[in-house]
Design an enzyme around this catalytic site. Sequence first.
Site, PDB file in Angstrom:
ATOM      1  N   CYS A   1       0.773  -1.347   0.074  1.00 44.02           N
ATOM      2  CA  CYS A   1      -0.265  -0.019  -0.104  1.00 44.02           C
ATOM      3  C   CYS A   1       0.840   1.411   0.110  1.00 44.02           C
ATOM      4  CB  CYS A   1      -0.726  -0.107   1.279  1.00 44.02           C
ATOM      5  SG  CYS A   1      -1.739  -1.501   1.389  1.00 44.02           S
TER       6      CYS A   1
ATOM      7  N   ARG B   1       1.091   1.929  -5.949  1.00 46.58           N
ATOM      8  CA  ARG B   1       1.195   1.147  -4.760  1.00 46.58           C
ATOM      9  C   ARG B   1       0.058   0.115  -4.402  1.00 46.58           C
ATOM     10  NH1 ARG B   1       5.084  -0.103  -0.978  1.00 46.58           N
ATOM     11  NH2 ARG B   1       6.855   1.194  -0.897  1.00 46.58           N
TER      12      ARG B   1
ATOM     13  N   TRP C   1      -3.737  -2.079  -1.455  1.00 42.38           N
ATOM     14  CA  TRP C   1      -3.862  -3.162  -2.159  1.00 42.38           C
ATOM     15  C   TRP C   1      -4.384  -4.203  -1.080  1.00 42.38           C
ATOM     16  CZ3 TRP C   1      -2.055  -8.372  -2.199  1.00 42.38           C
ATOM     17  CH2 TRP C   1      -2.220  -8.838  -3.621  1.00 42.38           C
TER      18      TRP C   1
ATOM     19  N   ASN D   1       0.804  -0.584   6.357  1.00 40.63           N
ATOM     20  CA  ASN D   1       1.179  -1.601   5.088  1.00 40.63           C
ATOM     21  C   ASN D   1       1.715  -2.821   5.774  1.00 40.63           C
ATOM     22  OD1 ASN D   1       2.201  -2.335   2.733  1.00 40.63           O
ATOM     23  ND2 ASN D   1       3.581  -0.791   2.274  1.00 40.63           N
ATOM     24  N   GLY D   2       1.444  -4.000   5.513  1.00 46.02           N
ATOM     25  CA  GLY D   2       1.909  -5.040   6.082  1.00 46.02           C
ATOM     26  C   GLY D   2       0.958  -6.072   6.379  1.00 46.02           C
TER      27      GLY D   2
ATOM     28  N   GLU E   1      10.843 -12.075 -20.356  1.00 45.56           N
ATOM     29  CA  GLU E   1      10.398 -10.610 -19.938  1.00 45.56           C
ATOM     30  C   GLU E   1       9.434 -10.197 -21.033  1.00 45.56           C
ATOM     31  OE1 GLU E   1      10.600  -8.797 -17.401  1.00 45.56           O
ATOM     32  OE2 GLU E   1      10.244  -6.675 -18.237  1.00 45.56           O
TER      33      GLU E   1
ATOM     34  N   LYS F   1       5.692  -8.886 -19.670  1.00 44.98           N
ATOM     35  CA  LYS F   1       5.177  -7.712 -20.103  1.00 44.98           C
ATOM     36  C   LYS F   1       3.779  -7.962 -20.738  1.00 44.98           C
ATOM     37  CE  LYS F   1       7.359  -5.133 -18.440  1.00 44.98           C
ATOM     38  NZ  LYS F   1       7.544  -5.758 -17.437  1.00 44.98           N
TER      39      LYS F   1
ATOM     40  N   GLU G   1       1.005  -9.069 -18.003  1.00 46.46           N
ATOM     41  CA  GLU G   1       0.670  -8.085 -16.958  1.00 46.46           C
ATOM     42  C   GLU G   1      -0.156  -7.040 -17.624  1.00 46.46           C
ATOM     43  OE1 GLU G   1       3.859  -6.748 -14.666  1.00 46.46           O
ATOM     44  OE2 GLU G   1       5.177  -6.589 -16.267  1.00 46.46           O
TER      45      GLU G   1
ATOM     46  N   HIS H   1       9.708 -30.696 -26.193  1.00 46.82           N
ATOM     47  CA  HIS H   1       9.497 -31.448 -24.836  1.00 46.82           C
ATOM     48  C   HIS H   1       8.021 -31.131 -24.487  1.00 46.82           C
ATOM     49  CE1 HIS H   1      13.627 -33.020 -24.524  1.00 46.82           C
ATOM     50  NE2 HIS H   1      13.897 -31.861 -25.181  1.00 46.82           N
TER      51      HIS H   1
ATOM     52  N   LYS I   1       3.227  -2.068  -7.780  1.00 57.84           N
ATOM     53  CA  LYS I   1       4.471  -1.904  -8.236  1.00 57.84           C
ATOM     54  C   LYS I   1       5.670  -2.360  -7.371  1.00 57.84           C
ATOM     55  CE  LYS I   1       7.601   0.821 -10.734  1.00 57.84           C
ATOM     56  NZ  LYS I   1       7.924  -0.211 -11.638  1.00 57.84           N
TER      57      LYS I   1
END
Length: 616
Positions: free
Chosen positions: A2, A27, A77, A103-104, A489, A493, A496, A512, A611
């Site tokens: 957060c 955040r 969040w 936050n936590g 990556e 990208k 997300e 495979h 983020k």
Amino acid sequence: MCGIIAYTGSRQAAPILLAGLRDLEYRGYDSAGVALLPEAGSEPAVAKRRGKIAELDGAIGEHALPAAHTGIGHTRWATHGSPSDANAHPHTGCGSDVVIVHNGIVENYAALRAELAGRGHAFDSETDTETIAHLLEERLDAGSDLLAAMREACARLTGSHAIVALSPREPGIVVGARIGNAGGVVVGYGKGEMLLSSDLAALLPHTREVAFLADRQLVRISGDRVDYAGLDGSAADVVPRTLSLDPASADKGAYDTYMRKEIMEQPAALADTIGGLMTVEPPRLSLDDLGEARPWLERVERVLLVGMGTSLHAAMVGRWYFEQIARLPADIDNASEFRYREPVLGPETLVVSVSQSGETVDVLEAMNVARASGAPQITICNTPGSQTTRVADGTVHTYAGLERGVASTKTFTTSIAALFALALETARVRGRISEDDLARHVRDLAAMPEIVGRQLESFDAIAAAAERFRTTDHILFLGRGPALPIALEGALKMKELSYVHAEGYAAGEMKHGPIALIDSGFPTVALAGQHALRSKIVSNIEQIRARDGEVLAVVTEGDDELIALANESLTVPSVPALLEPLAAIVPLQVLAYATAEARGCNIDQPRNLAKTVTVE
Ligand code: G6P
């Protein structure tokens, strides 16, 4: 995860808090709220709303906030309790004697809640956070001042926390605490005002003089005073530092989104990072903040790189650099796996963590494991003063400026440049590189900002290739060697930002399993490049085409064989093989961006993401 902002001083707090929340929205964007402390004696005014800051702005419009010079704010969040008005922060106890943001995760919250309920506390929300407000309320009632109450309440909590509180009993005062790695608390020093925040982004418009709370530290701020203390009651001496970060880099400027701005900033971010770590004429490395880690570059027998998300992919590129340039055995590990595996390491292993924020909980916990094992540590970090830079023995700074898009871009490429510089320095001190080769590598890296800049001139042309992905459900990204991290990556990208299911795979794995997925409706992005494994990728592409699969190939300019073989291709300039990742990622960033745009996704705030991940 957060965002937290607090203000006390001579200006009106509400506009500063709301602007701060907008700066912190990356955040978390499930709900937001503020609490203001009007003049002495009056109760705090709390406004909070489910949804983004715009919803809170709307709610405040309906019930104008009182004039106040002290206040706290939060963007959430959700962890415990759904995103709702009631679960939004700030939270109070039974009365309005204390208001907090947090936050936590309070890991023992169920037991605390039962205990507090047994003593008559009534709860308004489903959150774990509210237990902290009730604990503080009890301590204030018992006669403690706000700082002591915070210390006493913290002693009851398990888990990691960043907590900020105010109380009408102490007008003009805000108290903050950090326990563990649930995110930072940064103190901003203004003129006649002080601020606290989870992030630099919300402080930079007001001040560049900042201090980061260490683990188990408390702070009490008023307009003209700041006091630090340890959770054990000891006094703490904290010296603020003045950052050279530019607040303007926090603006979107002429761009629609932070992400587009940050993609376009890569040439400058790379040039600043490279310029901060070396000179080209004469070719000389200047990794000035390696500190106590420096002598270990010569002594260690292996390197272990850790990170999460995009930073883990940068670490994978870094493994190539340590092996190829410094000829040191190098491994990578996902920090969240590493920390629980009882890894076997000691002073013979240099642990290199990569983290743009310097606050990612799993990276910090992995670093704690490494420290307990006696391993020397270097962190690659974009946030001066952050926790990874405090835990590590040495730092290689990237100079990308603030990154606000939730999906990292410029900090990926600058981390790769920093890892390249660190591998060169390691090779140099170990006598594994000639002066000529060092000079060549330095020149090659120094040429990359301009090359990336030229690539970005074709942003719109690359974006046009994304049209084919507008309606697709799945995409495979294939790469080998130094292109494998880029395939991973590129897939990250894509998923997300656009919510298209994208898988990054080592091309050698194709036969495979993944090749079973291939048909005319399952496109592949194949990273070819001109490294030693190019011919193997050609075979992979042939095999996909033979099964009616569609291939978008990312190839080197002039590679006519591959251009003819693929259904479509995007070209990247010819650069030395080790630096191909820096060029190859550019079209993949643009592809993901354009696919997300075509699908109407929120590019800077993809659903469910934040983020900086500060909770497990
Ligand atoms: C989150 C972000 C990613 C980032 C990762 C690691 O998942 O959305 O963009 O790569 O965290 O963050 P760090 O700050 O440690 O690089």
